[in-house]
Design a protein around this motif. Structure first.
Motif, PDB file in Angstrom:
ATOM      1  N   THR A 117      89.304  50.765  29.585  1.00 19.43           N
ATOM      2  CA  THR A 117      89.332  52.008  28.826  1.00 19.43           C
ATOM      3  C   THR A 117      89.170  53.202  29.761  1.00 19.43           C
ATOM      4  O   THR A 117      88.188  53.296  30.507  1.00 19.43           O
ATOM      5  CB  THR A 117      88.201  52.031  27.776  1.00 19.43           C
ATOM      6  N   SER A 118      90.123  54.106  29.742  1.00 19.34           N
ATOM      7  CA  SER A 118      90.085  55.249  30.654  1.00 19.34           C
ATOM      8  C   SER A 118      89.030  56.275  30.236  1.00 19.34           C
ATOM      9  O   SER A 118      88.277  56.781  31.065  1.00 19.34           O
ATOM     10  CB  SER A 118      91.465  55.912  30.721  1.00 19.34           C
ATOM     11  N   ASN A 119      88.957  56.573  28.937  1.00 17.17           N
ATOM     12  CA  ASN A 119      87.990  57.548  28.434  1.00 17.17           C
ATOM     13  C   ASN A 119      86.805  56.817  27.826  1.00 17.17           C
ATOM     14  O   ASN A 119      86.623  56.765  26.615  1.00 17.17           O
ATOM     15  CB  ASN A 119      88.649  58.459  27.393  1.00 17.17           C
ATOM     16  N   ARG A 120      85.989  56.251  28.698  1.00 17.90           N
ATOM     17  CA  ARG A 120      84.917  55.359  28.257  1.00 17.90           C
ATOM     18  C   ARG A 120      83.744  56.126  27.654  1.00 17.90           C
ATOM     19  O   ARG A 120      83.234  57.069  28.226  1.00 17.90           O
ATOM     20  CB  ARG A 120      84.430  54.519  29.439  1.00 17.90           C
ATOM     21  N   GLY A 121      83.344  55.683  26.472  1.00 20.78           N
ATOM     22  CA  GLY A 121      82.186  56.262  25.796  1.00 20.78           C
ATOM     23  C   GLY A 121      81.126  55.200  25.558  1.00 20.78           C
ATOM     24  O   GLY A 121      81.206  54.089  26.082  1.00 20.78           O
ATOM     25  N   PRO A 122      80.111  55.506  24.742  1.00 25.58           N
ATOM     26  CA  PRO A 122      79.018  54.566  24.480  1.00 25.58           C
ATOM     27  C   PRO A 122      79.482  53.325  23.723  1.00 25.58           C
ATOM     28  O   PRO A 122      80.503  53.331  23.033  1.00 25.58           O
ATOM     29  CB  PRO A 122      78.044  55.382  23.626  1.00 25.58           C
ATOM     30  N   VAL A 123      78.702  52.254  23.858  1.00 25.83           N
ATOM     31  CA  VAL A 123      78.882  51.041  23.067  1.00 25.83           C
ATOM     32  C   VAL A 123      77.819  51.032  21.970  1.00 25.83           C
ATOM     33  O   VAL A 123      76.640  51.222  22.243  1.00 25.83           O
ATOM     34  CB  VAL A 123      78.733  49.773  23.939  1.00 25.83           C
ATOM     35  N   LEU A 124      78.236  50.830  20.730  1.00 28.19           N
ATOM     36  CA  LEU A 124      77.305  50.784  19.614  1.00 28.19           C
ATOM     37  C   LEU A 124      77.121  49.328  19.192  1.00 28.19           C
ATOM     38  O   LEU A 124      78.101  48.642  18.886  1.00 28.19           O
ATOM     39  CB  LEU A 124      77.835  51.615  18.445  1.00 28.19           C
ATOM     40  N   VAL A 125      75.876  48.853  19.202  1.00 29.56           N
ATOM     41  CA  VAL A 125      75.555  47.475  18.832  1.00 29.56           C
ATOM     42  C   VAL A 125      74.725  47.506  17.560  1.00 29.56           C
ATOM     43  O   VAL A 125      73.758  48.264  17.469  1.00 29.56           O
ATOM     44  CB  VAL A 125      74.764  46.767  19.958  1.00 29.56           C
ATOM     45  N   HIS A 126      75.088  46.679  16.581  1.00 30.78           N
ATOM     46  CA  HIS A 126      74.311  46.715  15.339  1.00 30.78           C
ATOM     47  C   HIS A 126      74.161  45.331  14.706  1.00 30.78           C
ATOM     48  O   HIS A 126      74.990  44.440  14.897  1.00 30.78           O
ATOM     49  CB  HIS A 126      74.904  47.710  14.338  1.00 30.78           C
ATOM     50  N   CYS A 127      73.070  45.181  13.963  1.00 27.84           N
ATOM     51  CA  CYS A 127      72.782  43.973  13.194  1.00 27.84           C
ATOM     52  C   CYS A 127      71.994  44.402  11.952  1.00 27.84           C
ATOM     53  O   CYS A 127      71.837  45.594  11.697  1.00 27.84           O
ATOM     54  CB  CYS A 127      72.003  42.959  14.028  1.00 27.84           C
ATOM     55  N   LEU A 128      71.467  43.455  11.210  1.00 30.31           N
ATOM     56  CA  LEU A 128      70.808  43.794   9.948  1.00 30.31           C
ATOM     57  C   LEU A 128      69.546  44.625  10.126  1.00 30.31           C
ATOM     58  O   LEU A 128      69.285  45.543   9.352  1.00 30.31           O
ATOM     59  CB  LEU A 128      70.470  42.519   9.164  1.00 30.31           C
ATOM     60  N   ASP A 129      68.751  44.312  11.157  1.00 32.58           N
ATOM     61  CA  ASP A 129      67.477  45.027  11.328  1.00 32.58           C
ATOM     62  C   ASP A 129      67.453  45.936  12.546  1.00 32.58           C
ATOM     63  O   ASP A 129      66.446  46.573  12.837  1.00 32.58           O
ATOM     64  CB  ASP A 129      66.303  44.046  11.383  1.00 32.58           C
ATOM     65  N   GLY A 130      68.540  46.002  13.298  1.00 30.55           N
ATOM     66  CA  GLY A 130      68.602  46.902  14.442  1.00 30.55           C
ATOM     67  C   GLY A 130      67.903  46.411  15.686  1.00 30.55           C
ATOM     68  O   GLY A 130      67.849  47.126  16.693  1.00 30.55           O
ATOM     69  N   SER A 131      67.375  45.177  15.669  1.00 27.16           N
ATOM     70  CA  SER A 131      66.696  44.677  16.865  1.00 27.16           C
ATOM     71  C   SER A 131      66.857  43.171  17.059  1.00 27.16           C
ATOM     72  O   SER A 131      67.089  42.710  18.172  1.00 27.16           O
ATOM     73  CB  SER A 131      65.202  45.026  16.816  1.00 27.16           C
ATOM     74  N   GLY A 132      66.755  42.397  16.012  1.00 28.47           N
ATOM     75  CA  GLY A 132      66.736  40.940  16.145  1.00 28.47           C
ATOM     76  C   GLY A 132      67.877  40.376  16.967  1.00 28.47           C
ATOM     77  O   GLY A 132      67.667  39.578  17.876  1.00 28.47           O
ATOM     78  N   LYS A 133      69.100  40.785  16.647  1.00 25.57           N
ATOM     79  CA  LYS A 133      70.276  40.316  17.379  1.00 25.57           C
ATOM     80  C   LYS A 133      70.782  41.377  18.369  1.00 25.57           C
ATOM     81  O   LYS A 133      71.242  41.041  19.452  1.00 25.57           O
ATOM     82  CB  LYS A 133      71.380  39.941  16.392  1.00 25.57           C
ATOM     83  N   SER A 134      70.686  42.625  17.995  1.00 24.02           N
ATOM     84  CA  SER A 134      71.190  43.707  18.857  1.00 24.02           C
ATOM     85  C   SER A 134      70.441  43.780  20.183  1.00 24.02           C
ATOM     86  O   SER A 134      71.043  43.940  21.249  1.00 24.02           O
ATOM     87  CB  SER A 134      71.081  45.049  18.139  1.00 24.02           C
ATOM     88  N   ALA A 135      69.120  43.683  20.117  1.00 21.81           N
ATOM     89  CA  ALA A 135      68.315  43.809  21.334  1.00 21.81           C
ATOM     90  C   ALA A 135      68.594  42.671  22.314  1.00 21.81           C
ATOM     91  O   ALA A 135      68.600  42.877  23.528  1.00 21.81           O
ATOM     92  CB  ALA A 135      66.827  43.861  20.988  1.00 21.81           C
ATOM     93  N   LEU A 136      68.833  41.475  21.797  1.00 18.19           N
ATOM     94  CA  LEU A 136      69.142  40.352  22.684  1.00 18.19           C
ATOM     95  C   LEU A 136      70.432  40.626  23.446  1.00 18.19           C
ATOM     96  O   LEU A 136      70.515  40.369  24.652  1.00 18.19           O
ATOM     97  CB  LEU A 136      69.264  39.059  21.874  1.00 18.19           C
ATOM     98  N   PHE A 137      71.428  41.160  22.765  1.00 17.32           N
ATOM     99  CA  PHE A 137      72.686  41.505  23.436  1.00 17.32           C
ATOM    100  C   PHE A 137      72.444  42.531  24.538  1.00 17.32           C
ATOM    101  O   PHE A 137      72.981  42.408  25.651  1.00 17.32           O
ATOM    102  CB  PHE A 137      73.681  42.059  22.410  1.00 17.32           C
ATOM    103  N   CYS A 138      71.648  43.541  24.246  1.00 19.40           N
ATOM    104  CA  CYS A 138      71.379  44.588  25.236  1.00 19.40           C
ATOM    105  C   CYS A 138      70.625  44.030  26.444  1.00 19.40           C
ATOM    106  O   CYS A 138      70.955  44.337  27.593  1.00 19.40           O
ATOM    107  CB  CYS A 138      70.582  45.727  24.594  1.00 19.40           C
ATOM    108  N   VAL A 139      69.607  43.204  26.187  1.00 14.75           N
ATOM    109  CA  VAL A 139      68.817  42.633  27.277  1.00 14.75           C
ATOM    110  C   VAL A 139      69.675  41.751  28.171  1.00 14.75           C
ATOM    111  O   VAL A 139      69.667  41.883  29.406  1.00 14.75           O
ATOM    112  CB  VAL A 139      67.613  41.832  26.721  1.00 14.75           C
ATOM    113  N   VAL A 140      70.438  40.844  27.576  1.00 13.85           N
ATOM    114  CA  VAL A 140      71.263  39.932  28.383  1.00 13.85           C
ATOM    115  C   VAL A 140      72.324  40.718  29.149  1.00 13.85           C
ATOM    116  O   VAL A 140      72.593  40.431  30.324  1.00 13.85           O
ATOM    117  CB  VAL A 140      71.908  38.850  27.494  1.00 13.85           C
ATOM    118  N   SER A 141      72.917  41.731  28.548  1.00 14.10           N
ATOM    119  CA  SER A 141      73.919  42.545  29.242  1.00 14.10           C
ATOM    120  C   SER A 141      73.312  43.237  30.463  1.00 14.10           C
ATOM    121  O   SER A 141      73.924  43.289  31.532  1.00 14.10           O
ATOM    122  CB  SER A 141      74.503  43.597  28.289  1.00 14.10           C
TER     123      SER A 141
END
Length: 208
Positions: A117-141
């Motif tokens: 992507t040439s015009n790179r912006g933020p990545v938005l990660v979401h799940c039901l509670d905003g942390s249970g699954k989303s935070a794991l993705f952020c940490v591993v990344s």
């Protein structure tokens, strides 16, 4: 939620997000009828507030579905193109995904999309509670990014930093161990020697 779909689309549009990673699968949506939909079926148009959203499926795998969302602002006639990943290989009742390999494939695909992507912006990660699954993705990344740069990581310190922003991140021992598993799987996926010396230490020495 159904009453915040317009807010969600406004966030995507105003922040010029490049990519969305969703852990709200169709099974979750069936179990949670109050979950809002912010994109339509393939080749349809969703009208929500001041936005129109169209969607086309680019890739459909067992582990994830990749879509292209086009978000049009009715007032300004401006458009945003957003790549959307929906991860399917995670039972919503479990703390961790079914496979670290599948999870790494998702992260690699997201990273590849961002690099193209040439015009790179933020990545938005979401799940039901905003942390249970989303935070794991952020940490591993973050851990994988650090491995590429420094050839070493501290899982504990990375989790602490994420928890300083999101206290409920990595709430279970299963997720903590899964972070280690992902790093080890990532290291083992390389054949060149720069990782060979510390593969054994990662698998045998607990980071706690």
């Amino acid at each position: 939620m159904k009453d915040t779909v317009t807010d969600f689309l406004t966030l995507l549009y105003q922040e010029n997000c490049t990519c969305v990673v969703s852990f709200q699968t169709s099974k979750i949506k069936q179990k949670k009828p109050n979950v809002g939909l912010y994109y339509p079926a393939d080749n349809h148009i969703l009208k929500q507030g001041m936005f129109q959203v169209s969607c086309s499926v680019k890739e459909n795998k067992d582990i994830f579905t990749k879509r292209l969302l086009t978000i049009t602002h009715n007032d300004t006639k401006g458009q945003r193109s957003v790549t959307h990943f929906e991860f399917n290989a995670w039972d919503y009742t479990s703390d961790v995904p079914k496979s670290s390999k599948d999870y790494l494939d998702l992260i690699k695909s997201v990273d590849s999309t961002l690099r193209e992507t040439s015009n790179r912006g933020p990545v938005l990660v979401h799940c039901l509670d905003g942390s249970g699954k989303s935070a794991l993705f952020c940490v591993v990344s973050i851990l994988l990014e650090k491995m590429d740069i420094y050839q070493e990581v501290s899982v504990v310190n990375t989790i602490r930093k994420v928890r300083s922003r999101r206290k409920s991140a990595i709430p279970s021992k299963e997720q903590f161990e899964f972070c280690h598993e992902c790093v080890l799987s990532y290291v083992k996926s390389f054949e060149y020697s720069q990782y060979a010396n510390f593969t054994t230490s990662i698998s045998s020495v607990p980071d706690a």
